[in-house]
Write a protein that holds these residues in place. Structure first.
Motif, PDB file in Angstrom:
ATOM      1  N   ALA A   1       0.803  -1.295   0.151  1.00 21.68           N
ATOM      2  CA  ALA A   1       0.020   0.197  -0.067  1.00 21.68           C
ATOM      3  C   ALA A   1       0.966   1.008  -0.081  1.00 21.68           C
ATOM      4  O   ALA A   1       0.639   2.215  -0.699  1.00 21.68           O
ATOM      5  N   MET A   2       2.066   1.178   0.678  1.00 21.48           N
ATOM      6  CA  MET A   2       2.703   2.269   0.861  1.00 21.48           C
ATOM      7  C   MET A   2       3.467   2.621  -0.744  1.00 21.48           C
ATOM      8  O   MET A   2       3.698   3.823  -0.878  1.00 21.48           O
ATOM      9  N   VAL A   3       3.788   1.656  -1.232  1.00 15.48           N
ATOM     10  CA  VAL A   3       4.443   2.027  -2.768  1.00 15.48           C
ATOM     11  C   VAL A   3       3.336   2.175  -3.654  1.00 15.48           C
ATOM     12  O   VAL A   3       3.576   2.489  -4.993  1.00 15.48           O
ATOM     13  N   GLY A   4       1.924   2.227  -3.198  1.00 16.36           N
ATOM     14  CA  GLY A   4       0.831   2.686  -4.147  1.00 16.36           C
ATOM     15  C   GLY A   4      -0.089   1.546  -4.692  1.00 16.36           C
ATOM     16  O   GLY A   4      -0.778   1.678  -5.790  1.00 16.36           O
ATOM     17  N   SER A   5       0.365   0.291  -4.369  1.00 13.85           N
ATOM     18  CA  SER A   5      -0.665  -0.908  -4.764  1.00 13.85           C
ATOM     19  C   SER A   5      -1.991  -0.639  -4.655  1.00 13.85           C
ATOM     20  O   SER A   5      -2.311  -0.126  -3.500  1.00 13.85           O
ATOM     21  N   ASP A   6      -2.764  -1.238  -5.563  1.00 11.23           N
ATOM     22  CA  ASP A   6      -4.083  -1.172  -5.273  1.00 11.23           C
ATOM     23  C   ASP A   6      -5.036  -2.224  -4.481  1.00 11.23           C
ATOM     24  O   ASP A   6      -5.975  -1.984  -3.968  1.00 11.23           O
ATOM     25  N   ALA A   7      -4.257  -3.363  -4.550  1.00 13.20           N
ATOM     26  CA  ALA A   7      -4.835  -4.678  -3.767  1.00 13.20           C
ATOM     27  C   ALA A   7      -3.803  -5.572  -3.762  1.00 13.20           C
ATOM     28  O   ALA A   7      -2.501  -5.432  -4.055  1.00 13.20           O
ATOM     29  N   TYR A   8      -4.152  -6.605  -3.152  1.00 11.93           N
ATOM     30  CA  TYR A   8      -2.958  -7.772  -2.767  1.00 11.93           C
ATOM     31  C   TYR A   8      -3.613  -9.016  -2.905  1.00 11.93           C
ATOM     32  O   TYR A   8      -5.074  -9.367  -2.591  1.00 11.93           O
ATOM     33  N   LEU A   9      -3.153 -10.024  -3.671  1.00 15.45           N
ATOM     34  CA  LEU A   9      -3.691 -11.354  -4.083  1.00 15.45           C
ATOM     35  C   LEU A   9      -2.701 -12.358  -3.956  1.00 15.45           C
ATOM     36  O   LEU A   9      -1.392 -12.397  -3.973  1.00 15.45           O
ATOM     37  N   THR A  10      -3.174 -13.188  -2.769  1.00 16.73           N
ATOM     38  CA  THR A  10      -2.134 -14.372  -2.367  1.00 16.73           C
ATOM     39  C   THR A  10      -2.179 -15.339  -3.365  1.00 16.73           C
ATOM     40  O   THR A  10      -3.189 -15.966  -3.999  1.00 16.73           O
ATOM     41  N   LYS A  11      -0.686 -15.893  -3.539  1.00 12.69           N
ATOM     42  CA  LYS A  11      -0.729 -16.952  -4.343  1.00 12.69           C
ATOM     43  C   LYS A  11      -0.709 -18.342  -3.521  1.00 12.69           C
ATOM     44  O   LYS A  11      -0.215 -18.313  -2.410  1.00 12.69           O
ATOM     45  N   PRO A  12      -1.121 -19.501  -3.899  1.00  9.67           N
ATOM     46  CA  PRO A  12      -1.630 -19.712  -5.208  1.00  9.67           C
ATOM     47  C   PRO A  12      -2.931 -19.041  -5.284  1.00  9.67           C
ATOM     48  O   PRO A  12      -4.080 -19.211  -4.438  1.00  9.67           O
ATOM     49  N   PHE A  13      -3.563 -18.301  -6.316  1.00 10.52           N
ATOM     50  CA  PHE A  13      -4.710 -17.676  -6.606  1.00 10.52           C
ATOM     51  C   PHE A  13      -5.395 -18.737  -7.446  1.00 10.52           C
ATOM     52  O   PHE A  13      -4.933 -19.703  -7.999  1.00 10.52           O
ATOM     53  N   THR A  14      -6.578 -18.629  -7.131  1.00 14.30           N
ATOM     54  CA  THR A  14      -7.697 -19.494  -8.140  1.00 14.30           C
ATOM     55  C   THR A  14      -8.273 -18.923  -9.198  1.00 14.30           C
ATOM     56  O   THR A  14      -8.151 -17.386  -9.195  1.00 14.30           O
ATOM     57  N   LYS A  15      -8.576 -19.441 -10.058  1.00 16.92           N
ATOM     58  CA  LYS A  15      -9.294 -18.724 -11.322  1.00 16.92           C
ATOM     59  C   LYS A  15     -10.141 -17.797 -10.731  1.00 16.92           C
ATOM     60  O   LYS A  15     -10.341 -16.568 -11.348  1.00 16.92           O
ATOM     61  N   ASP A  16     -11.168 -18.038  -9.924  1.00 17.59           N
ATOM     62  CA  ASP A  16     -12.148 -17.046  -9.409  1.00 17.59           C
ATOM     63  C   ASP A  16     -11.521 -15.893  -8.734  1.00 17.59           C
ATOM     64  O   ASP A  16     -12.296 -14.910  -9.023  1.00 17.59           O
ATOM     65  N   SER A  17     -10.862 -16.150  -7.844  1.00 16.97           N
ATOM     66  CA  SER A  17     -10.041 -14.920  -7.352  1.00 16.97           C
ATOM     67  C   SER A  17      -9.209 -14.150  -8.129  1.00 16.97           C
ATOM     68  O   SER A  17      -9.619 -12.806  -7.986  1.00 16.97           O
ATOM     69  N   LEU A  18      -8.738 -14.472  -9.327  1.00 14.27           N
ATOM     70  CA  LEU A  18      -8.191 -13.828 -10.309  1.00 14.27           C
ATOM     71  C   LEU A  18      -9.142 -12.977 -11.136  1.00 14.27           C
ATOM     72  O   LEU A  18      -8.867 -11.538 -11.126  1.00 14.27           O
ATOM     73  N   LEU A  19      -9.908 -13.670 -11.485  1.00 19.37           N
ATOM     74  CA  LEU A  19     -10.911 -12.887 -12.368  1.00 19.37           C
ATOM     75  C   LEU A  19     -12.029 -11.810 -11.617  1.00 19.37           C
ATOM     76  O   LEU A  19     -12.251 -10.975 -12.301  1.00 19.37           O
ATOM     77  N   LYS A  20     -12.047 -12.118 -10.360  1.00 15.83           N
ATOM     78  CA  LYS A  20     -13.028 -11.332  -9.544  1.00 15.83           C
ATOM     79  C   LYS A  20     -12.227 -10.108  -9.433  1.00 15.83           C
ATOM     80  O   LYS A  20     -12.757  -9.113  -9.507  1.00 15.83           O
ATOM     81  N   THR A  21     -10.833 -10.226  -8.923  1.00 12.62           N
ATOM     82  CA  THR A  21      -9.902  -8.984  -8.956  1.00 12.62           C
ATOM     83  C   THR A  21     -10.019  -8.092 -10.145  1.00 12.62           C
ATOM     84  O   THR A  21     -10.000  -7.194 -10.328  1.00 12.62           O
ATOM     85  N   VAL A  22      -9.668  -8.915 -11.336  1.00 14.89           N
ATOM     86  CA  VAL A  22      -9.745  -8.345 -12.726  1.00 14.89           C
ATOM     87  C   VAL A  22     -10.909  -7.541 -12.937  1.00 14.89           C
ATOM     88  O   VAL A  22     -10.991  -6.184 -13.287  1.00 14.89           O
ATOM     89  N   ARG A  23     -12.147  -8.160 -12.677  1.00 16.25           N
ATOM     90  CA  ARG A  23     -13.488  -7.533 -12.812  1.00 16.25           C
ATOM     91  C   ARG A  23     -13.515  -6.187 -12.155  1.00 16.25           C
ATOM     92  O   ARG A  23     -13.963  -5.109 -12.436  1.00 16.25           O
ATOM     93  N   GLU A  24     -13.217  -6.373 -10.791  1.00 19.64           N
ATOM     94  CA  GLU A  24     -13.374  -5.197  -9.971  1.00 19.64           C
ATOM     95  C   GLU A  24     -12.521  -4.074 -10.310  1.00 19.64           C
ATOM     96  O   GLU A  24     -13.017  -2.833 -10.322  1.00 19.64           O
ATOM     97  N   TYR A  25     -11.141  -4.389 -10.625  1.00 19.19           N
ATOM     98  CA  TYR A  25     -10.406  -3.082 -11.005  1.00 19.19           C
ATOM     99  C   TYR A  25     -10.388  -2.850 -12.603  1.00 19.19           C
ATOM    100  O   TYR A  25      -9.794  -1.662 -12.807  1.00 19.19           O
ATOM    101  N   THR A  26     -10.927  -3.471 -13.287  1.00 25.73           N
ATOM    102  CA  THR A  26     -10.888  -2.820 -14.699  1.00 25.73           C
ATOM    103  C   THR A  26     -12.496  -2.286 -14.880  1.00 25.73           C
ATOM    104  O   THR A  26     -12.845  -1.878 -16.021  1.00 25.73           O
ATOM    105  N   ALA A  27     -13.386  -2.394 -14.141  1.00 21.98           N
ATOM    106  CA  ALA A  27     -14.861  -1.903 -14.213  1.00 21.98           C
ATOM    107  C   ALA A  27     -14.767  -0.330 -14.630  1.00 21.98           C
ATOM    108  O   ALA A  27     -15.222   0.177 -15.490  1.00 21.98           O
ATOM    109  N   GLN A  28     -13.483   0.425 -14.241  1.00 19.60           N
ATOM    110  CA  GLN A  28     -13.471   1.812 -14.387  1.00 19.60           C
ATOM    111  C   GLN A  28     -12.887   1.976 -15.636  1.00 19.60           C
ATOM    112  O   GLN A  28     -13.017   2.909 -16.569  1.00 19.60           O
TER     113      GLN A  28
END
Length: 133
Positions: A102-129
């Motif tokens: 957060a201090m260097v400006g990241s918008d979110a944090y995803l833990t590995k190993p990620f699932t297809k659902d968690s990856l795509l949910k994050t993409v949808r959330e941040y590409t809506a704009q």
């Protein structure tokens, strides 16, 4: 809900020194209709950004040469890419790592190993704009 027609115009960059993680993300994102740009470290990513102009960036934290925090900070300091969402990827799910991201400006944090659902949910959330523009 993002349609594949909408998602096809969006490029997602995945920066990770693990070929397994890059390949998994490429498969998951590709199946959902996104264009995927892969980079194996921060220098590789920075070199590719101008050509590809990603709408969203996933960035591993632990990488050789230029780590994820340094890479994220450089992206966020860039006049051209400062508003591009950067999602940190890490196998460590600690408060310190989240705070440092957060201090260097990241918008979110995803833990590995990620699932297809968690990856795509994050993409949808941040590409809506990006799609709304």
């Amino acid at each position: 809900m993002t349609t594949s027609a909408d998602s096809a115009s969006l490029k997602i960059m995945v920066i990770d020194d693990s070929s397994t993680i890059r390949r998994s993300a490429e498969i998951f994102l590709g199946q959902a209709g996104y264009q995927v740009v892969l980079a194996d470290d921060g220098f590789d990513a920075l070199a590719k950004m101008n050509d590809h102009k990603p709408a969203l960036i996933f960035c591993d934290i632990l990488m050789p040469r230029l780590d994820g925090y340094q890479t994220c900070a450089l992206i966020k300091k860039s006049a051209k890419f400062h508003s591009t969402p950067v999602i940190m990827l890490s196998s460590k799910d600690g408060l310190f790592d989240r705070a440092r991201g957060a201090m260097v400006g990241s918008d979110a944090y995803l833990t590995k190993p990620f699932t297809k659902d968690s990856l795509l949910k994050t993409v949808r959330e941040y590409t809506a704009q990006a799609l709304a523009k």
